[in-house]
Design a protein around this motif. Structure first.
Motif, PDB file in Angstrom:
ATOM      1  N   UNK A   1       0.839  -1.189   0.000  1.00 56.73           N
ATOM      2  CA  UNK A   1       0.000   0.000   0.000  1.00 56.73           C
ATOM      3  C   UNK A   1       0.880   1.247   0.000  1.00 56.73           C
ATOM      4  N   UNK A   2       0.377   2.297  -0.582  1.00 58.10           N
ATOM      5  CA  UNK A   2       1.084   3.573  -0.555  1.00 58.10           C
ATOM      6  C   UNK A   2       0.149   4.634   0.003  1.00 58.10           C
ATOM      7  N   UNK A   3       0.758   5.652   0.622  1.00 60.40           N
ATOM      8  CA  UNK A   3      -0.024   6.741   1.204  1.00 60.40           C
ATOM      9  C   UNK A   3      -0.219   7.828   0.155  1.00 60.40           C
ATOM     10  N   UNK A   4      -1.429   8.304  -0.001  1.00 62.65           N
ATOM     11  CA  UNK A   4      -1.763   9.368  -0.957  1.00 62.65           C
ATOM     12  C   UNK A   4      -2.165  10.603  -0.159  1.00 62.65           C
ATOM     13  N   UNK A   5      -1.305  11.625  -0.084  1.00 65.60           N
ATOM     14  CA  UNK A   5      -1.655  12.830   0.667  1.00 65.60           C
ATOM     15  C   UNK A   5      -2.670  13.681  -0.089  1.00 65.60           C
ATOM     16  N   UNK A   6      -3.600  14.280   0.653  1.00 69.74           N
ATOM     17  CA  UNK A   6      -4.626  15.137   0.056  1.00 69.74           C
ATOM     18  C   UNK A   6      -4.442  16.589   0.477  1.00 69.74           C
ATOM     19  N   UNK A   7      -4.238  16.799   1.769  1.00 69.84           N
ATOM     20  CA  UNK A   7      -4.112  18.149   2.321  1.00 69.84           C
ATOM     21  C   UNK A   7      -2.920  18.205   3.257  1.00 69.84           C
ATOM     22  N   UNK A   8      -2.196  19.345   3.230  1.00 72.52           N
ATOM     23  CA  UNK A   8      -1.060  19.546   4.118  1.00 72.52           C
ATOM     24  C   UNK A   8      -1.247  20.827   4.932  1.00 72.52           C
ATOM     25  N   UNK A   9      -0.868  20.738   6.209  1.00 74.39           N
ATOM     26  CA  UNK A   9      -0.778  21.910   7.072  1.00 74.39           C
ATOM     27  C   UNK A   9       0.713  22.211   7.252  1.00 74.39           C
ATOM     28  N   UNK A  10       1.119  23.417   6.896  1.00 73.93           N
ATOM     29  CA  UNK A  10       2.543  23.751   6.792  1.00 73.93           C
ATOM     30  C   UNK A  10       2.903  24.848   7.784  1.00 73.93           C
ATOM     31  N   UNK A  11       4.062  24.702   8.413  1.00 71.19           N
ATOM     32  CA  UNK A  11       4.626  25.773   9.245  1.00 71.19           C
ATOM     33  C   UNK A  11       6.114  25.881   8.950  1.00 71.19           C
ATOM     34  N   UNK A  12       6.578  27.104   8.738  1.00 72.09           N
ATOM     35  CA  UNK A  12       7.998  27.360   8.514  1.00 72.09           C
ATOM     36  C   UNK A  12       8.451  28.480   9.438  1.00 72.09           C
ATOM     37  N   UNK A  13       9.580  28.263  10.099  1.00 71.81           N
ATOM     38  CA  UNK A  13      10.185  29.259  10.994  1.00 71.81           C
ATOM     39  C   UNK A  13      11.602  29.529  10.540  1.00 71.81           C
ATOM     40  N   UNK A  14      11.931  30.805  10.402  1.00 68.70           N
ATOM     41  CA  UNK A  14      13.272  31.206   9.989  1.00 68.70           C
ATOM     42  C   UNK A  14      13.755  32.316  10.914  1.00 68.70           C
ATOM     43  N   UNK A  15      14.916  32.102  11.533  1.00 71.59           N
ATOM     44  CA  UNK A  15      15.500  33.066  12.458  1.00 71.59           C
ATOM     45  C   UNK A  15      16.910  33.408  11.979  1.00 71.59           C
ATOM     46  N   UNK A  16      17.176  34.699  11.781  1.00 72.91           N
ATOM     47  CA  UNK A  16      18.487  35.169  11.338  1.00 72.91           C
ATOM     48  C   UNK A  16      19.010  36.199  12.318  1.00 72.91           C
ATOM     49  N   UNK A  17      20.239  35.988  12.779  1.00 70.92           N
ATOM     50  CA  UNK A  17      20.932  36.965  13.617  1.00 70.92           C
ATOM     51  C   UNK A  17      22.284  37.254  12.979  1.00 70.92           C
ATOM     52  N   UNK A  18      22.622  38.535  12.866  1.00 70.88           N
ATOM     53  CA  UNK A  18      23.903  38.894  12.272  1.00 70.88           C
ATOM     54  C   UNK A  18      24.474  40.105  12.998  1.00 70.88           C
ATOM     55  N   UNK A  19      25.777  40.085  13.156  1.00 69.48           N
ATOM     56  CA  UNK A  19      26.491  41.201  13.786  1.00 69.48           C
ATOM     57  C   UNK A  19      27.641  41.598  12.878  1.00 69.48           C
ATOM     58  N   UNK A  20      27.612  42.858  12.429  1.00 70.95           N
ATOM     59  CA  UNK A  20      28.668  43.361  11.555  1.00 70.95           C
ATOM     60  C   UNK A  20      29.477  44.410  12.309  1.00 70.95           C
ATOM     61  N   UNK A  21      30.783  44.196  12.358  1.00 67.66           N
ATOM     62  CA  UNK A  21      31.683  45.098  13.062  1.00 67.66           C
ATOM     63  C   UNK A  21      32.720  45.632  12.092  1.00 67.66           C
ATOM     64  N   UNK A  22      32.806  46.964  12.024  1.00 65.57           N
ATOM     65  CA  UNK A  22      33.807  47.625  11.192  1.00 65.57           C
ATOM     66  C   UNK A  22      34.924  48.108  12.104  1.00 65.57           C
ATOM     67  N   UNK A  23      36.114  47.614  11.848  1.00 65.55           N
ATOM     68  CA  UNK A  23      37.271  47.895  12.713  1.00 65.55           C
ATOM     69  C   UNK A  23      38.273  48.735  11.934  1.00 65.55           C
ATOM     70  N   UNK A  24      38.630  49.884  12.485  1.00 68.20           N
ATOM     71  CA  UNK A  24      39.601  50.764  11.847  1.00 68.20           C
ATOM     72  C   UNK A  24      40.589  51.260  12.892  1.00 68.20           C
ATOM     73  N   UNK A  25      41.882  50.976  12.666  1.00 68.13           N
ATOM     74  CA  UNK A  25      42.908  51.368  13.628  1.00 68.13           C
ATOM     75  C   UNK A  25      43.864  52.421  13.075  1.00 68.13           C
ATOM     76  N   UNK A  26      43.542  52.971  11.901  1.00 70.99           N
ATOM     77  CA  UNK A  26      44.414  53.960  11.267  1.00 70.99           C
ATOM     78  C   UNK A  26      43.615  55.235  11.045  1.00 70.99           C
ATOM     79  N   UNK A  27      43.367  55.982  12.129  1.00 73.97           N
ATOM     80  CA  UNK A  27      42.523  57.167  12.037  1.00 73.97           C
ATOM     81  C   UNK A  27      43.166  58.268  11.203  1.00 73.97           C
ATOM     82  N   UNK A  28      44.482  58.350  11.173  1.00 71.61           N
ATOM     83  CA  UNK A  28      45.144  59.363  10.341  1.00 71.61           C
ATOM     84  C   UNK A  28      44.838  59.131   8.870  1.00 71.61           C
ATOM     85  N   UNK A  29      44.902  57.895   8.449  1.00 75.75           N
ATOM     86  CA  UNK A  29      44.582  57.560   7.069  1.00 75.75           C
ATOM     87  C   UNK A  29      43.110  57.823   6.784  1.00 75.75           C
ATOM     88  N   UNK A  30      42.243  57.520   7.758  1.00 74.99           N
ATOM     89  CA  UNK A  30      40.816  57.754   7.573  1.00 74.99           C
ATOM     90  C   UNK A  30      40.521  59.223   7.311  1.00 74.99           C
TER      91      UNK A  30
END
Length: 699
Positions: free
Chosen positions: A298-327
Motif C-alpha cells: 500500500x502507498x499513502x496518498x496525501x490530500x491536504x497539508x498543514x505547513x509551518x515554517x520558521x526562519x530566524x536570522x541573527x547577524x552582527x557586523x563590526x567595522x574595525x579601523x585602527x588607522x585614524x590618520x589615514x581615515x
C-alpha cells in the motif's frame, strides 16, 4: 592547518559513531524524478518512487540521493550528488565557474555578478550578500539520504607561506532509518592574499536533519557564519599593473610589494541562522500500482497539508579601523570618534503558515493549491545620536513588522508540462503595499527523436527597499531617507535540446526607481609653488533613478564533441538602457577546450585542457571597504575595466572515489597588454599553480 586537522579528526570520529547507527531499507539511486508538496518522490509519470530497495548485506551498501528545499513551504528539489569530474578545477573560483563575477582578486573576497540576470535582490542581511561564494542560506543546504554513512572531504591549496590560500570543506550524512537522516557541512576558506592587507578568513558551517514520513515531514538546519576580511582599499595606482615602467624606478614590483590604500581596516560579520519547515499530511492509503514492488503493498496518498515554517536570522557586523590618520585623509566624513566602535546588528524572525491542497490525489487534481500567511519581525541596532548632546553616541533599535498573505498554484507531476505560480502581498507593517508575483514553467516534447525543453520564468515585483538603503549610521556614512518602492518586471525564456548540447536563453527586464549606492566623493584642490594637487575624499549616498531602465539579455550555450576532443562555449550578450546608472558589459564569454579519455581500462578518467573567461570593457562597480558593498564609480574619475582574457590550464583526474586537479591560473598574466582587473583598483591574483583533492567515503 591545525584547525583543518582538528576538523578532520572531528569528522572521522563522527563517522565512526554514526556507522554504529543501524541503516536499513535505504533506497537505490534515483533516476530522473520530481518531488511533490507532500515531500514524497515521484517519477516524471507521476508514480511514487520505491525507496525501500536493499542490496547484499555482505558488502558496504553504496547509494545516495540528495535534495534541497525552498524556504517558504519546504518543497523538495532533487539535486545531483557532486561526484562528477567535469569542471572540478573551477569549483573554487571566486569569479564563478564561467567567470561571471566582479570581485577583489583574492579567494573568498566580496563579489557581484556582471551578468545582471544572475544578480539577486538585496536582502535584509545586507552585509553578507557579497559573500555568497561561501555563505549559505537554508535553501542551499543539501540533504542526503544514504544507504551507509557518507562523508566527503575536499581540500584546495595554492602557494604557501605568507601569501598562499587554502580551503577545506567537509560533508557528512547518515541515516537512522529510511525516513530519518542528519549530518553537517563545514567550509573554511583562508586566503592570505597576494597583495598587502587583503586576507580573508571565512568559516561557514551547518547542521541539518530531516524526517520524511507518510503523514509528517520535517527539515531543519542551523547555519553559522564567521567572516573576517582585511580591507586594503585597492592598490594606490593601477599603473603598478598596467604600466609598471612608468612607476618609481621602472622596476616591476611583486604583488606583495605594491602599495595599497589601507593597512588596518577589517570587516567582521558573525551570523547564526536557524530554519525549520514541517508539515502534516491528511490522506488515505491505496493499493500500490507497482506490481514489482513486493515490499510496499500500500502507498499513502496525501490530500491536504498543514505547513509551518520558521526562519530566524541573527547577524552582527563590526567595522574595525585602527588607522585614524589615514581615515581623515581618505574619507570625507568621520562621524564617530576613534574610540567609538562601529557595530550594526540584525535580528529577523519570520513565521509562515500554509494550507495546501495537493496535486495528484485523484485524476481531477491536476495541480496543487496553497494559501499562506506570514509575519516577519525585524530589529536593527545601529549607532545613533542624543538630541541634547550630538557628540554622544548610543545604540538604538529600529523595529519593523510585516504581515503578508499569498497563494501558490503548482504542477510538478507528469512528463509534459510543469509550472509554479506564486503571489504575495504585504497587508500590514513597514512594507505595506509591497507585492510580487512570480511564475516558472517548462514544456517538454519530442522532436527528431530528441527531447526539447522550453522553459519560462517571469515576475512582477513592487518592493520596498531593504532597511540599510533607507537607514544607515556608521563611522563614515550616515543617511535616513524615504524611498519609493522599486518596480521590476521580467520575462525570460530558455530552449534546451540535449542531443545537440544546446541551450538558448533570452529575456528582458524593466526597472522603475532603481535603487543603488552612488559615489558622492568630494573634490579638493591644493596649490603649492611646485604643482596643483587634486584629491577626492570618499563619500556615498543612496540614489533612486525615477525613470525606467531596460535590460536585454541573451545567452547561448553550445558544446561540441569530436571523439575525445571537447569544446564548450557560453556567450552572454546584455544591454542596459542607462549605462551611467546601471553599467554592464556587452559581452561575457567562456570557452573550454579539453581532452577527455580513460586510462588503465578506463578506471582512471582524465580531462586535460584550458579555458578562457572574457568580458568587454565597462564601468565596473567600485568597492567601498567601509560598508563592504559595491557602488558606482565617481563620474569624474571613472574608467573601464575588462577586455582581458583570463586563461587557465588544467588537469583533472578521477579514480574511483577520488578527484584531483592541477590548475595553472592566469596563465598569460598581462601578456596581452592592459591590466588584469575585474574591479577598479583591485587586480586579479598573478600567475599561480592551484591544487584540489576531493574524496568520498561510504563507511
Amino acid at each position: 592547518m591545525r584547525k583543518i586537522l582538528f576538523i578532520t579528526l572531528l569528522i572521522l570520529i563522527s563517522g565512526k559513531i554514526a556507522a554504529q547507527v543501524p541503516v536499513q531499507n535505504q533506497f537505490s539511486q534515483f533516476g530522473s524524478s520530481a518531488s511533490g508538496m507532500d515531500g514524497n518522490l515521484y517519477d516524471r509519470n507521476g508514480n511514487p518512487i520505491d525507496t525501500t530497495a536493499v542490496i547484499d548485506a555482505s558488502t558496504i551498501p553504496i547509494g545516495l540521493s540528495s535534495w534541497t528545499i525552498d524556504e517558504r513551504f519546504g518543497i523538495i528539489t532533487e539535486v545531483p550528488v557532486d561526484t562528477l569530474l567535469y569542471n572540478f578545477q573551477n569549483t573554487n573560483d571566486t569569479g564563478g565557474p564561467t567567470g561571471h563575477y566582479t570581485y577583489l582578486g583574492n579567494l573568498g573576497s566580496p563579489r557581484i555578478s556582471h551578468v545582471f540576470f544572475e544578480r539577486k535582490d538585496p536582502s535584509q542581511l545586507f552585509f553578507t550578500d557579497p559573500y555568497d561564494f561561501t555563505v549559505r542560506t537554508p535553501q542551499d543546504v543539501v540533504y542526503t539520504n544514504t544507504k551507509s554513512p557518507f562523508s566527503n572531504l575536499t581540500y584546495y591549496k595554492q602557494g604557501g607561506g605568507e601569501y598562499g590560500e587554502e580551503r577545506f570543506k567537509a560533508y557528512f550524512a547518515v541515516n537512522a532509518n529510511k525516513r530519518l537522516g542528519f549530518g553537517f557541512n563545514i567550509d573554511y576558506t583562508y586566503g592570505r592574499g597576494k597583495y598587502q592587507h587583503q586576507s580573508t578568513a571565512l568559516f561557514n558551517g551547518n547542521l541539518f536533519a530531516y524526517y520524511r514520513g507518510d503523514k509528517y515531514n520535517m527539515h531543519f538546519s542551523f547555519i553559522n557564519d564567521n567572516l573576517k576580511v582585511a580591507e586594503n582599499g585597492g592598490i594606490t595606482d593601477d599603473h603598478y599593473i598596467t604600466k609598471p615602467e612608468q612607476i618609481g624606478d621602472g622596476q616591476k614590483l611583486d604583488a606583495s610589494e605594491i602599495p595599497v590604500n589601507f593597512e588596518s581596516i577589517w570587516n567582521h560579520n558573525t551570523g547564526y541562522h536557524g530554519f525549520l519547515t514541517h508539515r502534516y499530511n491528511l490522506g488515505f492509503y491505496r493499493d500500490n500500482p507497482d506490481k514489482n514492488d513486493t515490499i510496499n503493498t500500500e502507498i499513502f496518498v496525501p490530500v491536504t497539508s498543514f505547513i509551518h515554517t520558521l526562519k530566524v536570522d541573527m547577524n552582527r557586523r563590526k567595522y574595525i579601523s585602527q588607522d585614524e590618520t589615514k581615515n581623515q585623509s581618505y574619507f570625507e566624513n568621520n562621524f564617530l570618534s576613534p574610540d567609538n566602535t562601529d557595530i550594526t546588528k540584525q535580528l529577523i524572525v519570520k513565521n509562515t503558515l500554509g494550507l495546501s491542497l495537493l496535486e495528484g490525489f485523484n485524476k481531477w487534481a491536476k495541480a496543487g493549491l496553497t494559501a499562506f500567511v506570514s509575519h516577519e519581525y525585524r530589529r536593527f541596532t545601529m549607532t545613533d545620536t542624543i538630541a541634547d548632546n550630538p557628540g554622544q553616541r548610543i545604540q538604538t533599535d529600529y523595529v519593523e513588522n510585516v504581515v503578508s498573505v499569498g497563494g501558490q498554484l503548482i504542477k510538478e507531476q507528469g512528463k509534459t508540462l510543469h509550472y509554479n505560480v506564486t503571489g504575495e502581498v504585504a497587508l500590514l507593517g513597514e512594507d505595506i503595499g509591497q507585492f510580487q508575483i512570480e511564475g516558472t514553467g517548462d514544456l517538454n516534447f519530442r522532436l527528431f527523436n530528441d527531447t526539447v525543453r522550453l522553459e519560462a520564468n517571469a515576475y512582477i515585483k513592487n518592493l520596498n527597499p531593504v532597511f540599510y538603503y533607507r537607514h544607515f549610521h556608521s563611522k563614515h556614512y550616515w543617511w535616513d531617507q524615504d524611498l519609493s518602492k522599486i518596480m521590476r518586471t521580467r520575462i525570460e525564456g530558455k530552449l534546451s535540446i540535449d542531443h545537440w548540447k544546446t541551450q538558448l536563453r533570452a529575456g528582458v527586464e524593466n526597472i522603475t526607481n532603481y535603487t543603488y549606492l552612488d559615489n558622492t566623493s568630494v573634490k579638493y584642490t591644493a596649490t603649492t609653488e611646485e604643482k596643483e594637487t587634486v584629491t577626492y575624499k570618499n563619500d556615498l549616498a543612496v540614489r533612486q533613478h525615477s525613470g525606467n531602465i531596460q535590460i536585454l539579455s541573451a545567452s547561448l550555450r553550445q558544446d561540441f564533441k569530436w571523439g575525445i576532443l571537447h569544446l564548450d562555449n557560453e556567450i552572454t550578450y546584455q544591454k542596459s538602457s542607462n549605462q551611467n546608472v546601471l553599467p554592464l558589459p556587452d559581452l561575457s564569454l567562456y570557452h573550454n577546450l579539453y581532452l577527455r579519455f580513460g586510462l588503465a581500462k578506463k578506471v582512471l578518467k582524465v580531462e586535460l585542457g584550458a579555458d578562457v573567461r572574457y568580458f568587454t570593457k565597462y564601468y565596473a562597480p567600485d568597492y567601498a571597504p567601509a560598508i563592504g558593498q559595491f557602488y558606482l564609480q565617481n563620474p569624474e574619475t571613472r574608467y573601464k575595466v575588462g577586455g582581458y582574457p583570463l586563461v587557465n590550464a588544467y588537469l583533472n583526474l578521477h579514480l574511483k572515489r577520488t578527484r584531483i586537479f592541477l590548475n595553472m591560473y592566469n596563465l598569460i598574466q598581462g601578456d596581452m597588454g592592459g591590466g588584469y582587473f575585474t574591479a577598479p583598483h583591485y587586480p586579479l591574483n598573478p600567475r599561480s599553480l592551484k591544487f584540489g583533492l576531493s574524496w568520498n567515503f561510504f563507511d
